[in-house]
Design an enzyme around this catalytic site. Structure first.
Site, PDB file in Angstrom:
ATOM      1  CG  PHE A 135      -2.092   1.035   1.222  1.00  0.00           C
ATOM      2  CD1 PHE A 135      -3.113   0.574   0.676  1.00  0.00           C
ATOM      3  CD2 PHE A 135      -1.786   2.197   1.815  1.00  0.00           C
ATOM      4  CE1 PHE A 135      -4.137   1.486   0.573  1.00  0.00           C
ATOM      5  CE2 PHE A 135      -3.018   3.071   1.710  1.00  0.00           C
ATOM      6  CZ  PHE A 135      -4.124   2.539   1.069  1.00  0.00           C
ATOM      7  CG  ASP A 160      -0.333  -2.002   7.191  1.00  0.00           C
ATOM      8  OD1 ASP A 160      -1.475  -2.477   7.656  1.00  0.00           O
ATOM      9  OD2 ASP A 160      -0.147  -1.110   6.508  1.00  0.00           O
ATOM     10  CE1 TYR A 219      -9.805   3.201   6.288  1.00  0.00           C
ATOM     11  CE2 TYR A 219      -9.098   4.201   8.335  1.00  0.00           C
ATOM     12  CZ  TYR A 219      -8.688   3.769   7.141  1.00  0.00           C
ATOM     13  OH  TYR A 219      -7.649   4.000   6.112  1.00  0.00           O
ATOM     14  CE  LYS A 220      -8.281   0.088   4.699  1.00  0.00           C
ATOM     15  NZ  LYS A 220      -6.956  -0.028   4.507  1.00  0.00           N
ATOM     16  NE  ARG A 236     -10.340  -2.998  -2.895  1.00  0.00           N
ATOM     17  CZ  ARG A 236      -9.733  -2.191  -1.874  1.00  0.00           C
ATOM     18  NH1 ARG A 236      -8.394  -2.718  -1.413  1.00  0.00           N
ATOM     19  NH2 ARG A 236     -10.320  -1.320  -1.426  1.00  0.00           N
TER      20      ARG A 236
HETATM   21  C1  LIG Z   1      -5.981   1.231   4.283  1.00  0.00           C
HETATM   22  C2  LIG Z   1      -4.617   1.071   4.522  1.00  0.00           C
HETATM   23  C3  LIG Z   1      -3.876   2.082   5.060  1.00  0.00           C
HETATM   24  C4  LIG Z   1      -4.539   3.400   5.719  1.00  0.00           C
HETATM   25  O1  LIG Z   1      -3.631   4.126   6.330  1.00  0.00           O
HETATM   26  P1  LIG Z   1      -4.450   5.383   7.120  1.00  0.00           P
HETATM   27  O2  LIG Z   1      -2.959   6.094   7.550  1.00  0.00           O
HETATM   28  O3  LIG Z   1      -5.005   4.649   8.217  1.00  0.00           O
HETATM   29  O4  LIG Z   1      -5.135   5.958   5.967  1.00  0.00           O
HETATM   30  C5  LIG Z   1      -2.536   1.746   5.327  1.00  0.00           C
HETATM   31  N1  LIG Z   1      -1.972   0.625   4.928  1.00  0.00           N
HETATM   32  C6  LIG Z   1      -2.472  -0.289   4.396  1.00  0.00           C
HETATM   33  C7  LIG Z   1      -1.877  -1.698   3.898  1.00  0.00           C
HETATM   34  C8  LIG Z   1      -4.095  -0.277   4.017  1.00  0.00           C
HETATM   35  O5  LIG Z   1      -4.716  -1.026   3.382  1.00  0.00           O
END
Ligand SMILES: *Cc1c(COP(=O)(O)O)cnc(C)c1O
Length: 412
Positions: A124, A197, A222-223, A371
């Site tokens: 990500f 992560d 939030y996921k 997705r």
């Molecule tokens: C959604 C996601 C994030 C989001 O990071 P925020 O700082 O909370 O916006 C980070 N890493 C991964 C792998 C994600 O899927």
């Protein structure tokens, strides 16, 4: 698989009653809980209590009387249970990006003499950006990002030159799951500190941080945890590092006695040392309430339903002869699959828009991925049936080619 089988699966589903814990719009099939979880009913009650009682009437007394000050720890403990962490090692705070910066910096300080941070090329972007930011702060000679294109290349790169291995367990595009136990052990054998992560893992698949001897981890609220838009994130630090680690965002909330207002920073002894500033009480309270939906959920059972839903979806798509046009990017083997499916299609964006128009909410990831997230707490097997009927129809009639589906918003 026919309609009768689907109805039967819903009847046998031991998690079926959990759907009532969520408020979902009628005529909507929500296949995007991997991006923003649906709203649990308890969120309304809790937010309203925080606003109408705690903030408005009890005002500043609430830091003690409603335990606001302990919320990062209380919420952290609820998340700990879902990710295989014993008490005292998880805290709720900040965003995933900021938490990554703290653990990355802390890990680099532990690894004097080593300067490379190894990650996946498809990770990500924010994860990679945080390393780039740290590298520009420390200087190229002290911090360098190394990217491996796949798991084999990653394993080949593991050497005593690497300071930190930073991986995302479930790939946000393909949904591929990495073997946490094996990769952590291989990295440890070379003296590498390991950060995972869990953005697409927490609340979606079984995670065993302690058993895998992971050093640090971060993840989203939030996921799959359904904490609401921009809900605070979490941070895991293994107990064995608490006495020696230090992190640079050492704000007053991470001080061992914040209310002594000392000029000199002295970190709290436990997981609280990863706190920075004042916790966002409204959003953290909502996440706290949302986590109670998980209180009686067994993660193995959750994982089994998640895989059953995605297998069901894929099989129905095959029955509709759609697998030539929609090419599965996610590993076909269930153990290598997170709680999502990703299909490649040249017009994935338009397909996604056409689906949304008909009440099937999915998302698009550039350049060509459709997705779909499968959240076992509020999805039914009948939803798989209906969603595939709609998708197959859109593909067959080429509905998605209409110009209205090509318009892009700021968020895609
Ligand atoms: C959604 C996601 C994030 C989001 O990071 P925020 O700082 O909370 O916006 C980070 N890493 C991964 C792998 C994600 O899927």
């Amino acid at each position: 698989m026919n309609y009768h089988d689907i109805v039967q699966q819903d009847k046998l589903d031991s998690l079926a009653a959990k759907r009532d814990a969520f408020r979902l719009p009628a005529d909507t099939i929500y296949l995007d809980g991997n991006s923003l979880g649906a709203m649990p009913e308890v969120a309304i009650e809790r937010a309203s209590n925080v606003l109408q009682q705690q903030w408005s009437l009890d005002l500043i007394k609430s830091w003690n009387s409603h335990n606001w000050i302990d919320l990062p720890v209380i919420v952290g403990e609820k998340i700990a249970r879902l990710i295989g962490a014993a008490a005292g090692q998880v805290i709720c705070c900040d965003s995933t990006s900021v938490n990554l910066f703290k653990v990355l910096s802390g890990a680099m300080l532990m690894q004097q003499g080593r300067m490379k941070i190894l990650s996946q090329a498809g990770n990500f972007p924010t994860d990679l950006y945080m390393v780039q930011g740290l590298a520009s702060l420390l200087g190229e000679e002290h911090c360098q990002l190394v990217l491996a294109t796949d798991e084999h290349a990653l394993i080949d790169e593991l050497s005593t030159d690497i300071a930190v291995l930073m991986l995302t367990q479930v790939d946000f595009r393909s949904g591929r799951v990495l073997d946490m136990q094996r990769l952590t052990a291989l990295a440890h054998a070379k003296g590498i500190v390991v950060i995972w992560d869990l953005a697409h893992s927490a609340g979606a698949i079984e995670v065993e941080l302690d058993a895998c001897k992971v050093d640090f981890a971060v993840g989203c609220g939030y996921k799959y945890l359904n904490g609401g838009p921009g809900a605070p994130a979490f941070l895991y630090a293994a107990q064995r590092h608490h006495a020696t680690i230090s992190q640079p965002l050492c704000g007053w909330m991470g001080h061992k006695t914040p209310f002594s207002f000392d000029n000199k920073y002295q970190s709290a002894p436990g997981i609280e040392q990863f706190l920075t500033g004042t916790p966002p009480i409204i959003s953290m309270s909502v996440l706290d309430a949302a986590l109670d939906v998980f209180f009686d959920v067994n993660m193995l059972q959750l994982r089994q339903k998640s895989l059953a839903l995605s297998s069901c979806f894929h099989q129905l798509l095959r029955q509709h002869d759609c697998l030539q046009v929609l090419q599965l990017l996610t590993p076909a083997n269930p153990v290598e699959r997170g709680s999502q499916l990703a299909y490649q299609h040249p017009d994935a964006y338009a397909l996604c828009q056409a689906l949304i128009k008909q009440g099937v909410i999915t998302d698009f990831r550039a350049p060509n991925i459709l997705r779909l997230g499968f959240t076992p707490l509020y999805l039914r097997y009948i939803d798989m049936w209906t969603a595939v009927e709609i998708l197959a129809d859109i593909v067959r009639t080429e509905e998605y080619l209409k110009p209205q589906y090509a318009i892009k918003g700021k968020v895609t």
